[in-house]
Design an enzyme around this catalytic site. Structure first.
Site, PDB file in Angstrom:
ATOM      1  N   GLU A  40      37.307  42.497  43.849  1.00  7.99           N
ATOM      2  CA  GLU A  40      37.782  41.717  42.702  1.00  7.99           C
ATOM      3  C   GLU A  40      37.957  42.690  41.542  1.00  7.99           C
ATOM      4  O   GLU A  40      36.986  43.083  40.899  1.00  7.99           O
ATOM      5  CB  GLU A  40      36.784  40.606  42.359  1.00  7.99           C
ATOM      6  CG  GLU A  40      36.564  39.592  43.466  1.00  7.99           C
ATOM      7  CD  GLU A  40      37.820  38.769  43.768  1.00  7.99           C
ATOM      8  OE1 GLU A  40      38.750  38.782  42.940  1.00  7.99           O
ATOM      9  OE2 GLU A  40      37.855  38.123  44.820  1.00  7.99           O
ATOM     10  N   CYS A  65      38.465  40.211  32.908  1.00 12.65           N
ATOM     11  CA  CYS A  65      39.471  40.874  33.741  1.00 12.65           C
ATOM     12  C   CYS A  65      40.751  40.062  33.871  1.00 12.65           C
ATOM     13  O   CYS A  65      41.814  40.611  34.160  1.00 12.65           O
ATOM     14  CB  CYS A  65      38.906  41.189  35.126  1.00 12.65           C
ATOM     15  SG  CYS A  65      38.361  39.728  36.043  1.00 12.65           S
TER      16      CYS A  65
END
Length: 528
Positions: A223, A257
């Site tokens: 991720e 993010c």
């Protein structure tokens, strides 16, 4: 009285192989496979998190200056709700499935898909959401029946220490462990044998982990992040776009993010967008002093603060809002910068902080071109505009996920599958996907003894058997040599125009029910 945070201590490198060995030995005893064992562990974890809420709030404040509200909605309540959701659905997810799309000739051997745990897994967390991005994957690993080792980020040491205390006090120590440390400890962990590695963080470390995992063909979920575009067309609602994108860079001081890395705005509405940003700013911080606000966090450490300052210093753009900095407090005010072109440092680098570069564009065509040139597989994309404009952006700009007319809403839903695409990530998790992430879908069949004569065609000698086998198993194409679909009256009658035999059966059932209803109606009319 303030909560006393536990001390962050590095795990001895000498102890790491033994810890991993215990986890693997335990998995081989089948201890973690019973469903009730997994559920009990998750329930205990829930209450341990509940009991440690004050410590978790203090830890996130210590590590990131995170507001209490944000700690609850994106950390504590997030993982607690995730545990409850998983517990409520685990039995259904773990149940064997009848395999779909099986020909009638193979139905007799009962093709089935079983959900097996992968084994002993490593989870490496991130600092920006230290609880959510560590405990979240761990919930999936436990639910799927694995043993697991969690390595929290050393850049959020207070949260890492509290999580270690929570796990040690609630979970079976022979099945689940925590290792603390930095590069030496992580490097040694990567030298161990794992059945899966789950990593959340930057692309640079992600490449190291992927390369190391490839040496032993260990599967990974990565991720990562990306230079995520927001595109605001001339037809967008400027007030909503400004409020929502500003919030996207306020939450967790922009250390998200999935937040937009830059905003592409049609130049016809550029001034309006900037005005609305200022209006939203004043609404969010009515006193005008962001630094004094309890609702805005801090950059995680001095190294990251200096990196963000350098990005602003190297930019050729002009600051139109914000820009106040304080290195001692690791404070960086949300900063809106109007840049001149797509080569500016604030666009070509991922900021991962409260910086909002705005680039004016002449058309939607230009915006889409720039978005694809800056990063063709970002983690997120955020289109604002009409339905047709949004449809085109979604069609022509790839991303791991997207939020239409919003800032990373898709990434805030704990039960919605989340993951990157291309170099923004490998694999997905959250909700049911977390269970699938740490499971192996194991296909198996059961061939009864009485079928021996039916399957004897497969045994040598083969002479005279090929034609018979092909009659039994070959599918006839519904297309010609030019690739055009051919019409078959037999196929139409069998399916009533549906795309599958199952769909055809449903249509026939509807027709049958309707016919019965009509007949009953006519019978009643005849008796009148």
């Amino acid at each position: 009285m303030a909560a006393q945070l536990p001390e962050f201590k590095h795990t001895s490198v000498e102890a790491i192989p033994g810890i991993v060995g215990t986890l693997r030995t335990t998995f081989n005893t089948q201890k973690t496979k019973p469903l009730e064992f997994r559920l009990v562990q998750l329930r205990k974890l829930y209450w341990a998190i509940t009991d440690a809420e004050s410590l978790l709030v203090a830890a996130c404040k210590s590590d990131l200056g995170k507001p209490t509200f944000e700690t609850y909605i994106s950390e504590i309540d997030w993982v607690k709700n995730d545990i409850v959701f998983v517990c409520q659905n685990l039995a259904k997810w773990a149940r064997d499935e009848s395999a779909p799309d099986i020909p009638l000739t193979n139905k007799l051997i009962s093709p089935t898909i079983r959900k097996d745990p992968l084994g002993c897994v490593l989870i490496i967390g991130a600092y920006n959401f230290p609880i959510q991005l560590s405990i979240g994957p761990l919930i999936g690993a436990i639910a799927a029946g694995n043993t697991a080792l969690l390595k929290p980020s050393e850049n959020a040491p207070a949260a890492a220490a509290v999580m270690q205390s929570i796990i040690a006090s609630s979970l079976d120590p022979s099945c689940y462990a925590v290792a603390q440390g930095a590069v030496p400890e992580t490097s040694l962990l990567l030298d161990q044998k794992w059945d899966k590695i789950f990593y959340t963080g930057g692309a640079a470390v992600g490449k190291i982990i992927a390369k190391k995992a490839a040496e032993t063909l260990t599967p990974v979920t990565l991720e990562l992040g990306g230079k995520n575009p927001a595109i605001v067309t001339r037809n967008a609602n400027m007030r909503l776009a400004a409020r929502r994108l500003l919030w996207g860079k306020l939450h967790n001081a922009g250390q998200v993010c999935t937040s937009q890395n830059y905003v592409l705005v049609d130049k016809e509405v550029g001034d309006s967008f900037l005005r609305e940003l200022k209006v939203a700013w004043e609404e969010f911080f009515p006193g005008g002093d962001v630094k004094a606000s309890e609702d805005f966090g801090r950059v995680v450490n001095e190294r990251q603060w200096k990196r963000l300052k350098a990005m602003i210093d190297n930019s050729k753009g002009r600051i139109v809002l914000g820009g106040t900095m304080d290195e001692a407090e690791k404070f960086l005010e949300p900063t809106v910068v109007v840049v001149e072109d797509a080569t500016d440092s604030l666009i070509v680098e991922e900021s991962f902080g409260p910086i909002i570069p705005v680039l004016m564009v002449s058309s939607l065509d230009e915006a889409i071109r720039i978005a694809n040139e800056v990063h063709d597989t970002p983690l997120g994309a955020y289109p604002f505009g009409t339905k047709q404009e949004v449809k085109r952006i979604m069609q022509e700009v790839r991303s791991g996920g997207a939020s239409v007319n919003d800032a990373f809403f898709h990434a805030s839903i704990p039960t919605l599958s989340f993951g990157g695409v291309g170099d923004s990530g490998v694999g997905a998790y959250r909700g049911k996907e977390s269970f699938e992430c740490f499971s192996h879908r194991r296909s198996f069949t059961t061939t009864p003894g009485w079928m021996e004569k039916l399957i004897a065609i497969r045994y040598p000698p083969y002479k005279g058997k090929l034609e018979q086998f092909q009659k039994m198993s070959s599918l006839k194409p519904d297309f010609d040599r030019e690739g055009k679909v051919t019409f078959s009256i037999v196929r139409f009658l069998m399916s009533l125009g549906a795309e599958s035999t199952t769909g055809g059966a449903l249509r026939y059932a509807v027709v049958l029910i309707a016919a019965i209803g009509v007949k009953q109606y006519l019978d009643r009319r005849a008796k009148l």
